[in-house]
Design a protein around this motif. Sequence first.
Motif, PDB file in Angstrom:
ATOM      1  N   ARG A 105      25.820 -44.467  -1.093  1.00 23.12           N
ATOM      2  CA  ARG A 105      26.195 -43.088  -0.778  1.00 23.12           C
ATOM      3  C   ARG A 105      25.932 -42.211  -2.004  1.00 23.12           C
ATOM      4  O   ARG A 105      26.290 -42.580  -3.125  1.00 23.12           O
ATOM      5  CB  ARG A 105      27.662 -42.994  -0.394  1.00 23.12           C
ATOM      6  CG  ARG A 105      28.104 -41.564   0.015  1.00 23.12           C
ATOM      7  CD  ARG A 105      29.619 -41.449   0.108  1.00 23.12           C
ATOM      8  NE  ARG A 105      30.173 -42.415   1.027  1.00 23.12           N
ATOM      9  CZ  ARG A 105      31.370 -43.004   0.865  1.00 23.12           C
ATOM     10  NH1 ARG A 105      32.111 -42.719  -0.196  1.00 23.12           N
ATOM     11  NH2 ARG A 105      31.818 -43.871   1.750  1.00 23.12           N
ATOM     12  N   VAL A 106      25.313 -41.053  -1.770  1.00 25.62           N
ATOM     13  CA  VAL A 106      24.931 -40.141  -2.844  1.00 25.62           C
ATOM     14  C   VAL A 106      25.330 -38.726  -2.458  1.00 25.62           C
ATOM     15  O   VAL A 106      25.170 -38.323  -1.299  1.00 25.62           O
ATOM     16  CB  VAL A 106      23.404 -40.211  -3.089  1.00 25.62           C
ATOM     17  CG1 VAL A 106      22.964 -39.160  -4.092  1.00 25.62           C
ATOM     18  CG2 VAL A 106      22.994 -41.603  -3.536  1.00 25.62           C
ATOM     19  N   VAL A 107      25.847 -37.964  -3.417  1.00 25.65           N
ATOM     20  CA  VAL A 107      26.159 -36.548  -3.205  1.00 25.65           C
ATOM     21  C   VAL A 107      24.984 -35.707  -3.697  1.00 25.65           C
ATOM     22  O   VAL A 107      24.510 -35.886  -4.820  1.00 25.65           O
ATOM     23  CB  VAL A 107      27.438 -36.127  -3.949  1.00 25.65           C
ATOM     24  CG1 VAL A 107      27.655 -34.611  -3.824  1.00 25.65           C
ATOM     25  CG2 VAL A 107      28.652 -36.867  -3.395  1.00 25.65           C
ATOM     26  N   ILE A 108      24.506 -34.784  -2.852  1.00 25.28           N
ATOM     27  CA  ILE A 108      23.467 -33.834  -3.212  1.00 25.28           C
ATOM     28  C   ILE A 108      24.098 -32.437  -3.183  1.00 25.28           C
ATOM     29  O   ILE A 108      24.650 -32.026  -2.166  1.00 25.28           O
ATOM     30  CB  ILE A 108      22.271 -33.888  -2.238  1.00 25.28           C
ATOM     31  CG1 ILE A 108      21.726 -35.324  -2.145  1.00 25.28           C
ATOM     32  CG2 ILE A 108      21.185 -32.910  -2.678  1.00 25.28           C
ATOM     33  CD1 ILE A 108      21.140 -35.857  -3.428  1.00 25.28           C
ATOM     34  N   ALA A 109      23.991 -31.727  -4.303  1.00 25.63           N
ATOM     35  CA  ALA A 109      24.715 -30.459  -4.454  1.00 25.63           C
ATOM     36  C   ALA A 109      23.758 -29.307  -4.754  1.00 25.63           C
ATOM     37  O   ALA A 109      23.317 -29.143  -5.893  1.00 25.63           O
ATOM     38  CB  ALA A 109      25.752 -30.580  -5.573  1.00 25.63           C
ATOM     39  N   PRO A 110      23.431 -28.482  -3.751  1.00 27.61           N
ATOM     40  CA  PRO A 110      22.624 -27.279  -4.021  1.00 27.61           C
ATOM     41  C   PRO A 110      23.440 -26.260  -4.816  1.00 27.61           C
ATOM     42  O   PRO A 110      24.596 -25.993  -4.490  1.00 27.61           O
ATOM     43  CB  PRO A 110      22.312 -26.729  -2.618  1.00 27.61           C
ATOM     44  CG  PRO A 110      22.728 -27.802  -1.648  1.00 27.61           C
ATOM     45  CD  PRO A 110      23.776 -28.604  -2.332  1.00 27.61           C
ATOM     46  N   GLY A 111      22.846 -25.689  -5.842  1.00 28.83           N
ATOM     47  CA  GLY A 111      23.560 -24.713  -6.658  1.00 28.83           C
ATOM     48  C   GLY A 111      23.856 -23.425  -5.911  1.00 28.83           C
ATOM     49  O   GLY A 111      23.102 -22.990  -5.049  1.00 28.83           O
ATOM     50  N   HIS A 112      25.024 -22.830  -6.238  1.00 29.84           N
ATOM     51  CA  HIS A 112      25.411 -21.496  -5.771  1.00 29.84           C
ATOM     52  C   HIS A 112      25.584 -21.474  -4.237  1.00 29.84           C
ATOM     53  O   HIS A 112      25.950 -22.479  -3.656  1.00 29.84           O
ATOM     54  CB  HIS A 112      24.410 -20.458  -6.266  1.00 29.84           C
ATOM     55  CG  HIS A 112      24.212 -20.539  -7.742  1.00 29.84           C
ATOM     56  ND1 HIS A 112      25.097 -20.016  -8.643  1.00 29.84           N
ATOM     57  CD2 HIS A 112      23.221 -21.149  -8.480  1.00 29.84           C
ATOM     58  CE1 HIS A 112      24.683 -20.284  -9.880  1.00 29.84           C
ATOM     59  NE2 HIS A 112      23.554 -20.968  -9.811  1.00 29.84           N
ATOM     60  N   ARG A 168      26.863 -28.497   0.501  1.00 32.46           N
ATOM     61  CA  ARG A 168      26.663 -27.445   1.489  1.00 32.46           C
ATOM     62  C   ARG A 168      25.301 -27.647   2.153  1.00 32.46           C
ATOM     63  O   ARG A 168      24.359 -28.124   1.516  1.00 32.46           O
ATOM     64  CB  ARG A 168      26.736 -26.045   0.860  1.00 32.46           C
ATOM     65  CG  ARG A 168      25.614 -25.689  -0.112  1.00 32.46           C
ATOM     66  CD  ARG A 168      25.789 -24.283  -0.670  1.00 32.46           C
ATOM     67  NE  ARG A 168      24.735 -23.906  -1.607  1.00 32.46           N
ATOM     68  CZ  ARG A 168      23.637 -23.229  -1.280  1.00 32.46           C
ATOM     69  NH1 ARG A 168      23.443 -22.838  -0.029  1.00 32.46           N
ATOM     70  NH2 ARG A 168      22.726 -22.923  -2.185  1.00 32.46           N
ATOM     71  N   GLU A 169      25.226 -27.315   3.431  1.00 31.33           N
ATOM     72  CA  GLU A 169      23.976 -27.419   4.173  1.00 31.33           C
ATOM     73  C   GLU A 169      23.522 -26.064   4.710  1.00 31.33           C
ATOM     74  O   GLU A 169      22.497 -25.972   5.374  1.00 31.33           O
ATOM     75  CB  GLU A 169      24.107 -28.422   5.319  1.00 31.33           C
ATOM     76  CG  GLU A 169      24.326 -29.844   4.834  1.00 31.33           C
ATOM     77  CD  GLU A 169      24.321 -30.870   5.945  1.00 31.33           C
ATOM     78  OE1 GLU A 169      23.311 -31.586   6.071  1.00 31.33           O
ATOM     79  OE2 GLU A 169      25.320 -30.936   6.688  1.00 31.33           O
ATOM     80  N   THR A 170      24.302 -25.031   4.416  1.00 33.04           N
ATOM     81  CA  THR A 170      23.964 -23.669   4.806  1.00 33.04           C
ATOM     82  C   THR A 170      24.273 -22.741   3.631  1.00 33.04           C
ATOM     83  O   THR A 170      24.708 -23.194   2.563  1.00 33.04           O
ATOM     84  CB  THR A 170      24.776 -23.221   6.042  1.00 33.04           C
ATOM     85  OG1 THR A 170      26.178 -23.297   5.723  1.00 33.04           O
ATOM     86  CG2 THR A 170      24.478 -24.097   7.248  1.00 33.04           C
ATOM     87  N   ASP A 171      24.060 -21.466   3.817  1.00 30.35           N
ATOM     88  CA  ASP A 171      24.304 -20.477   2.764  1.00 30.35           C
ATOM     89  C   ASP A 171      25.789 -20.132   2.728  1.00 30.35           C
ATOM     90  O   ASP A 171      26.229 -19.139   3.312  1.00 30.35           O
ATOM     91  CB  ASP A 171      23.465 -19.226   3.019  1.00 30.35           C
ATOM     92  CG  ASP A 171      23.616 -18.186   1.919  1.00 30.35           C
ATOM     93  OD1 ASP A 171      24.176 -18.524   0.855  1.00 30.35           O
ATOM     94  OD2 ASP A 171      23.189 -17.038   2.137  1.00 30.35           O
TER      95      ASP A 171
END
Length: 213
Positions: free
Chosen positions: A22-29, A68-71
Amino acid sequence: MPPLTLRGMALLAFSAAMVQPRVVIAPGHGGHDPGGVGAVVEKQVALGVCLRVRDLLRAAGVEVVMTRETDQELSPDKATDLNLRAGMGTPGTQLYVSIHVNAMPPASALQGYGLETWWNPNHPLSSNFAAVIQKNVVAVTGAFSKGLKNNRSLAVLRNSAIPAALIEIGYISHPVDGLNLQNSNYLDRVALGIAQGVREALVTGLTVSTSGK
């Protein structure tokens, strides 16, 4: 830049005998916080790359948790938002990677270009994980490497309980990087490099010392 081939994407495949990592992917902002704004908007590019990484890793058998997967943001309060993101590396999660885009003031714009990956001493393996990510993304993209950075405490890294890295995939403010960040084929390669780095980290257990030079 030419598009990636299916053969290149297939390099991610894991052995069926592996326990699903399991891995966490974190888009900035995200949400009310756009991040850097210039040739592109940071929050949009970061999310686009993260969604590509998510799809590559899921196809390879990795359980991916997206911050997050959306804005959107997780909280209107910035400090709370960052702490919530960092806290998503729950027990049983192996790695945490955050994806951002860099920028410099207009007067210094030409001085800032290339890729760099950050780590904090939150975990003994964070520096190795950052090096593996940096190495793989540079190899796939051919981008200029600014190496590894750890001289600033970053909330999403220092508050993570697992090996964590934050990659800045280019400079919005630089004329060449800015064009690359608008190029879908280039962003595909960035995503593949990150996914390959995650794969290498999972397979090796980050026990081999690597260089981010």
